[in-house]
Every structure is written in C-alpha cells, then in structure tokens.
Design a protein around this motif. Sequence first.
Motif, PDB file in Angstrom:
ATOM      1  N   VAL A  25       0.837  -1.204   0.000  1.00 58.75           N
ATOM      2  CA  VAL A  25       0.000   0.000   0.000  1.00 58.75           C
ATOM      3  C   VAL A  25       0.867   1.247   0.000  1.00 58.75           C
ATOM      4  CG1 VAL A  25      -1.679   1.330   1.348  1.00 58.75           C
ATOM      5  CG2 VAL A  25      -1.950  -1.140   1.096  1.00 58.75           C
ATOM      6  N   PHE A  26       1.948   1.238   0.769  1.00 57.51           N
ATOM      7  CA  PHE A  26       2.859   2.384   0.793  1.00 57.51           C
ATOM      8  C   PHE A  26       3.476   2.606  -0.586  1.00 57.51           C
ATOM      9  CE2 PHE A  26       7.171   4.097   1.394  1.00 57.51           C
ATOM     10  CZ  PHE A  26       6.889   5.262   2.074  1.00 57.51           C
ATOM     11  N   CYS A  27       3.854   1.518  -1.244  1.00 55.51           N
ATOM     12  CA  CYS A  27       4.436   1.639  -2.583  1.00 55.51           C
ATOM     13  C   CYS A  27       3.416   2.137  -3.594  1.00 55.51           C
ATOM     14  CB  CYS A  27       5.010   0.300  -3.036  1.00 55.51           C
ATOM     15  SG  CYS A  27       6.450  -0.250  -2.090  1.00 55.51           S
ATOM     16  N   LEU A  28       2.153   1.718  -3.444  1.00 59.15           N
ATOM     17  CA  LEU A  28       1.108   2.199  -4.344  1.00 59.15           C
ATOM     18  C   LEU A  28       0.954   3.716  -4.244  1.00 59.15           C
ATOM     19  CD1 LEU A  28      -1.713  -0.493  -3.913  1.00 59.15           C
ATOM     20  CD2 LEU A  28      -0.333  -0.062  -5.954  1.00 59.15           C
ATOM     21  N   LEU A  29       1.029   4.225  -3.030  1.00 61.74           N
ATOM     22  CA  LEU A  29       0.901   5.667  -2.826  1.00 61.74           C
ATOM     23  C   LEU A  29       1.988   6.422  -3.560  1.00 61.74           C
ATOM     24  CD1 LEU A  29      -0.417   8.080  -1.380  1.00 61.74           C
ATOM     25  CD2 LEU A  29       1.082   7.636   0.561  1.00 61.74           C
ATOM     26  N   HIS A  30       3.209   5.877  -3.563  1.00 59.49           N
ATOM     27  CA  HIS A  30       4.337   6.579  -4.158  1.00 59.49           C
ATOM     28  C   HIS A  30       4.580   6.203  -5.620  1.00 59.49           C
ATOM     29  CE1 HIS A  30       5.904   8.575  -0.516  1.00 59.49           C
ATOM     30  NE2 HIS A  30       5.368   7.547   0.116  1.00 59.49           N
ATOM     31  N   SER A  31       3.754   5.320  -6.159  1.00 63.45           N
ATOM     32  CA  SER A  31       3.891   4.959  -7.568  1.00 63.45           C
ATOM     33  C   SER A  31       2.928   5.722  -8.460  1.00 63.45           C
ATOM     34  CB  SER A  31       3.661   3.451  -7.746  1.00 63.45           C
ATOM     35  OG  SER A  31       2.334   3.108  -7.393  1.00 63.45           O
ATOM     36  N   SER A 279     -13.053  11.429  -7.020  1.00 59.31           N
ATOM     37  CA  SER A 279     -12.438  12.701  -6.623  1.00 59.31           C
ATOM     38  C   SER A 279     -10.940  12.586  -6.368  1.00 59.31           C
ATOM     39  CB  SER A 279     -13.131  13.225  -5.358  1.00 59.31           C
ATOM     40  OG  SER A 279     -13.025  12.289  -4.301  1.00 59.31           O
ATOM     41  N   SER A 280     -10.338  11.415  -6.700  1.00 54.81           N
ATOM     42  CA  SER A 280      -8.896  11.194  -6.502  1.00 54.81           C
ATOM     43  C   SER A 280      -8.481  11.427  -5.048  1.00 54.81           C
ATOM     44  CB  SER A 280      -8.074  12.102  -7.434  1.00 54.81           C
ATOM     45  OG  SER A 280      -8.344  11.820  -8.783  1.00 54.81           O
ATOM     46  N   ASP A 281      -9.308  10.965  -4.132  1.00 54.80           N
ATOM     47  CA  ASP A 281      -9.012  11.089  -2.705  1.00 54.80           C
ATOM     48  C   ASP A 281      -8.173   9.873  -2.296  1.00 54.80           C
ATOM     49  OD1 ASP A 281      -8.929  11.644  -0.021  1.00 54.80           O
ATOM     50  OD2 ASP A 281     -11.061  12.162   0.118  1.00 54.80           O
ATOM     51  N   PHE A 282      -6.849   9.966  -2.509  1.00 52.58           N
ATOM     52  CA  PHE A 282      -5.971   8.804  -2.351  1.00 52.58           C
ATOM     53  C   PHE A 282      -5.874   8.275  -0.921  1.00 52.58           C
ATOM     54  CE2 PHE A 282      -4.391  10.890  -6.244  1.00 52.58           C
ATOM     55  CZ  PHE A 282      -4.610   9.847  -7.127  1.00 52.58           C
ATOM     56  N   VAL A 284      -8.220   8.022   1.264  1.00 51.80           N
ATOM     57  CA  VAL A 284      -9.407   7.186   1.455  1.00 51.80           C
ATOM     58  C   VAL A 284      -9.275   5.899   0.645  1.00 51.80           C
ATOM     59  CG1 VAL A 284     -11.905   7.028   1.102  1.00 51.80           C
ATOM     60  CG2 VAL A 284     -10.901   9.145   1.970  1.00 51.80           C
ATOM     61  N   LEU A 285      -8.811   6.017  -0.596  1.00 58.14           N
ATOM     62  CA  LEU A 285      -8.644   4.829  -1.450  1.00 58.14           C
ATOM     63  C   LEU A 285      -7.686   3.832  -0.820  1.00 58.14           C
ATOM     64  CD1 LEU A 285      -8.406   6.473  -5.000  1.00 58.14           C
ATOM     65  CD2 LEU A 285     -10.305   5.166  -4.073  1.00 58.14           C
ATOM     66  N   LEU A 286      -6.541   4.307  -0.381  1.00 62.44           N
ATOM     67  CA  LEU A 286      -5.537   3.408   0.184  1.00 62.44           C
ATOM     68  C   LEU A 286      -5.978   2.871   1.549  1.00 62.44           C
ATOM     69  CD1 LEU A 286      -2.264   5.285  -0.822  1.00 62.44           C
ATOM     70  CD2 LEU A 286      -3.335   3.320  -1.922  1.00 62.44           C
ATOM     71  N   GLY A 287      -6.701   3.690   2.312  1.00 59.03           N
ATOM     72  CA  GLY A 287      -7.233   3.201   3.579  1.00 59.03           C
ATOM     73  C   GLY A 287      -8.220   2.068   3.363  1.00 59.03           C
ATOM     74  N   CYS A 288      -9.080   2.204   2.361  1.00 63.56           N
ATOM     75  CA  CYS A 288     -10.039   1.142   2.050  1.00 63.56           C
ATOM     76  C   CYS A 288      -9.317  -0.109   1.560  1.00 63.56           C
ATOM     77  CB  CYS A 288     -11.023   1.632   0.987  1.00 63.56           C
ATOM     78  SG  CYS A 288     -12.188   2.898   1.554  1.00 63.56           S
ATOM     79  N   VAL A 289      -8.294   0.080   0.718  1.00 63.37           N
ATOM     80  CA  VAL A 289      -7.527  -1.065   0.218  1.00 63.37           C
ATOM     81  C   VAL A 289      -6.870  -1.811   1.374  1.00 63.37           C
ATOM     82  CG1 VAL A 289      -5.490  -1.733  -1.123  1.00 63.37           C
ATOM     83  CG2 VAL A 289      -7.130  -0.126  -2.083  1.00 63.37           C
TER      84      VAL A 289
END
Length: 319
Positions: A25-31, A279-282, A284-289
């Motif tokens: 998930v951390f890598c997804l945020l920075h990719s 809305s590209s609210d990342f 929230v997206l990553l928290g749900c993932v």
Amino acid sequence: MATTLFILRRLLQAVVVVFIVTIVVFCLLHSLPGGPARGVLGVHATAQQIAQFNSEQGLDRPLPVQYVLYLGQLLRGDLGESFTLNAPVSQLIVQRLPKTLVLTLAQAVLALVVAIPVGMWQARRRNRPSDYVLTTVSLVLYSTPVFFFGLILIALLTQVIPVLPSQAPSGDTLAQVFSDPAGLVLPIVTGAAAMVAVFSRFMRSATLENLDEDFVRTARAGGSSMRSILTRHVFRNSLTPVVAMLGYYVPVLFGGSLVVEQLFNYPGMGLLFWNAAQSSDFPVLLGCVLVIAVATVCGTLLADVLQAIIDPRVKTTRS
C-alpha cells in the motif's frame, strides 16, 4: 495442543502477510504518476504548490523514514486525512465498515442457505434433467456481471412488478439502515446470486466425491437410508471445501460490494471507495484497500481455523 499450535502458526503467518500488505500500500501511494501531490492537486499545479504540499504531508523525506512514520500511524489507527471530506479516514471507515459487513454477511448467509441444499440435491440427482437445469442456471448466474444482474432486478421488481424500492436505505447508523428492510432485499440478492452459483457447484462436487467413498457403501450395506447418510456423514465432510472457499471469497465479497453499493446507493465502504475514486481522494482509497486486505487475511485465517474444527485431518496435513 495440535489445534492451538495450528492456530498460532496461522496467526503468525497472518501478521507477516499484513506487514507485506502495508509495504504494498505504501508503494502504491508513491507509484502514482507525478506522486501523490500531482494526483491530488491536478496536472496544472505549479512546482511551488507541489513542493508546499510535499512539505506539509512529509513527502519530501526519504522513503524509509516515510514508511516508518506511515507504519507508526497505522499502529495508532491513523489512516490519514481525506482530502475532499476533511475528515480522518479511520473515522470514515468506522462509520461505513459495519454497514458493508452487514451487507456482505447477509449475502454470504443467503448464498450458503441456498447453495448447500441445492448442491447436495444436484449430487443426489446427478445427470438427470433437474441437475442439468440447475447447472445451466448456475453458469448463467456466475457469468452475468453483478451490475447487469442488479439492473435486471431493478427493472423487474421496481418497474414491471413494483414490489421493492430501487434504492437501499440511507443513514449514518445501522439503525437507520435497518429501518427499511425492504430496501435491503435487492442489494443482498444481487450480491448473493453469483455466490450461490459458485458454492452450489463446490457443494455438488464435494458431495459427489464423498458419495463414492467406502464409508457410504458400508452404511448402505448396513441398511442406512440415503437421507440419513447425507445428513449424518456426507454433509459435514462436504462442508470442508465450501468453508475454505468462503474464506478465500472475502475479497470477492468486498469487490462485489463496490458495485452493489454504488448501484443501490448503499452507504457502505464500497460507495465510499467509489466516491473517493471519482475525486482522486488517495488517502481514502488506500485506507479502504488496506482494510479490505486485512479483512481478506482474517477471512483466510478464519477459514483455516473452521476447516481444522470441521475436519481434524487438516491440522495434520498442513503441519
């Protein structure tokens, strides 16, 4: 003792998997293309705005430092702040997660209640016209997209035969959701349809496999009726693969809830994820993932434990 060791070993494996999930998930945020700042601020953001955003969010620090800070936030239950809703992500998930759990649990219970007897009934009447008909129905349900099946139900049961509302009940609490039980019927049936198809096929195959075992022939030779053999012996043995499949089906349940909740405007995590994607609210997206990934690990762990309880041979074959 063997059961305790089995459960402890599975718990340790679950912790390791969750740790790996946090890295992913951390890598997804920075990719993200251009980084999180570009995704949030848009393509027209200036370099100064991006630099200011990175400084405010701590994104200008080395990646290992960012990950340690991110892991510390997770351990405190801090999933970040929503960019569009101006609320903690953990608070939003706590509000929505119980509703999604109720919906997915109701779908799973309905699917099992229908699929288990249907699968055993098909196995008892294998290669007969009724078996072929139910097999065809199962294949149709399994291959039909969830949103399309939901649209068919909406058109049929709210327009042609107006007996149910087309929208799920809304509200911030479970009590408000349960205030309109009729509004839950279509979301539950829509999500359970494909599961019925899958689990009935698994139950049919497991029942057929057990019917060919020696203990069935021995029981038949001893004068036991087929009904007694099915309920007292075959039923429990046939549940093992179904229970395992249920645990591995957790991500499918949450994935289906994304479609079902958006389709029926059900106020759960699926709708939260859908709106965040728009809305590209990342955060929230990553928290749900992350929550869905942890739920998947817990579901798999629960399935392993239930398998060990239902079939003690699992502890020895997996030790």
